[in-house]
Design an enzyme around this catalytic site. Structure first.
Site, PDB file in Angstrom:
ATOM      1  CG  HIS A  99      17.524   2.503  -0.932  1.00  0.00           C
ATOM      2  ND1 HIS A  99      18.405   1.626  -1.510  1.00  0.00           N
ATOM      3  CD2 HIS A  99      18.289   3.491  -0.373  1.00  0.00           C
ATOM      4  CE1 HIS A  99      19.637   2.067  -1.330  1.00  0.00           C
ATOM      5  NE2 HIS A  99      19.591   3.200  -0.651  1.00  0.00           N
ATOM      6  CE1 TYR A 128      18.403   1.853  -6.462  1.00  0.00           C
ATOM      7  CE2 TYR A 128      17.229   3.613  -7.588  1.00  0.00           C
ATOM      8  CZ  TYR A 128      17.329   2.713  -6.542  1.00  0.00           C
ATOM      9  OH  TYR A 128      16.354   2.678  -5.579  1.00  0.00           O
TER      10      TYR A 128
END
Length: 150
Positions: free
Chosen positions: A115, A49
């Site tokens: 995701h 991330y």
């Protein structure tokens, strides 16, 4: 054939949705070539991330992703990235269309179940981050020839 990474987030695991969500991808014609469950280390999540570091939601996202186990799947199939993202639906559940994963199962804007890689380049990078080459299986399916015609 194209590959993409899917992460079933802690809320999907806690709500016992992993089987139902993976089944959707299999029914669509995707082949699972990598699958594992783990509690991800913070350093690995920070790397994954990194593009969101410093954004207002970043710390909460890390806290959420560290809150429990996740399931990683590498899916293979025709236009895998584009099709899987379409099946997931928009990020926020209230915007996700019925028939999409988030539209059918999403109940929160913060906890969005899943995701999926957003490009083929991202997919290659993400798969390499979470899977070693030895953890990915090459095999053929009897119905491969029926899954794509272009």
């Amino acid at each position: 054939m194209e590959r993409t990474l899917v992460i079933l987030k802690p809320d999907a695991v806690q709500r016992r949705l992993c089987g139902a969500l993976l089944e959707r991808f299999e029914h669509k014609g995707f082949k699972i070539v990598g699958l594992k469950m783990s509690v991800v280390e913070r350093a690995l999540l920070e790397k994954h991330y990194a593009a969101h570091a410093g954004k207002p939601f970043y710390k909460g996202l890390l806290r959420f992703m560290l809150s429990g186990p996740v399931v990683f799947a590498v899916l293979e199939g025709h236009r895998a990235v584009e099709v899987v993202r379409g099946m997931m639906g928009k990020t926020f559940a209230f915007e996700a269309a019925p028939g999409t994963i988030r539209g059918d199962y999403g109940i929160s804007n913060q906890f969005n179940l899943i995701h999926g890689s957003d490009s083929t380049a991202a997919a290659e990078k993400e798969i390499a981050l979470f899977f070693s080459p030895a953890e990915l299986v090459e095999y053929s399916m009897d119905d491969d020839r029926w899954m794509a015609s272009d």
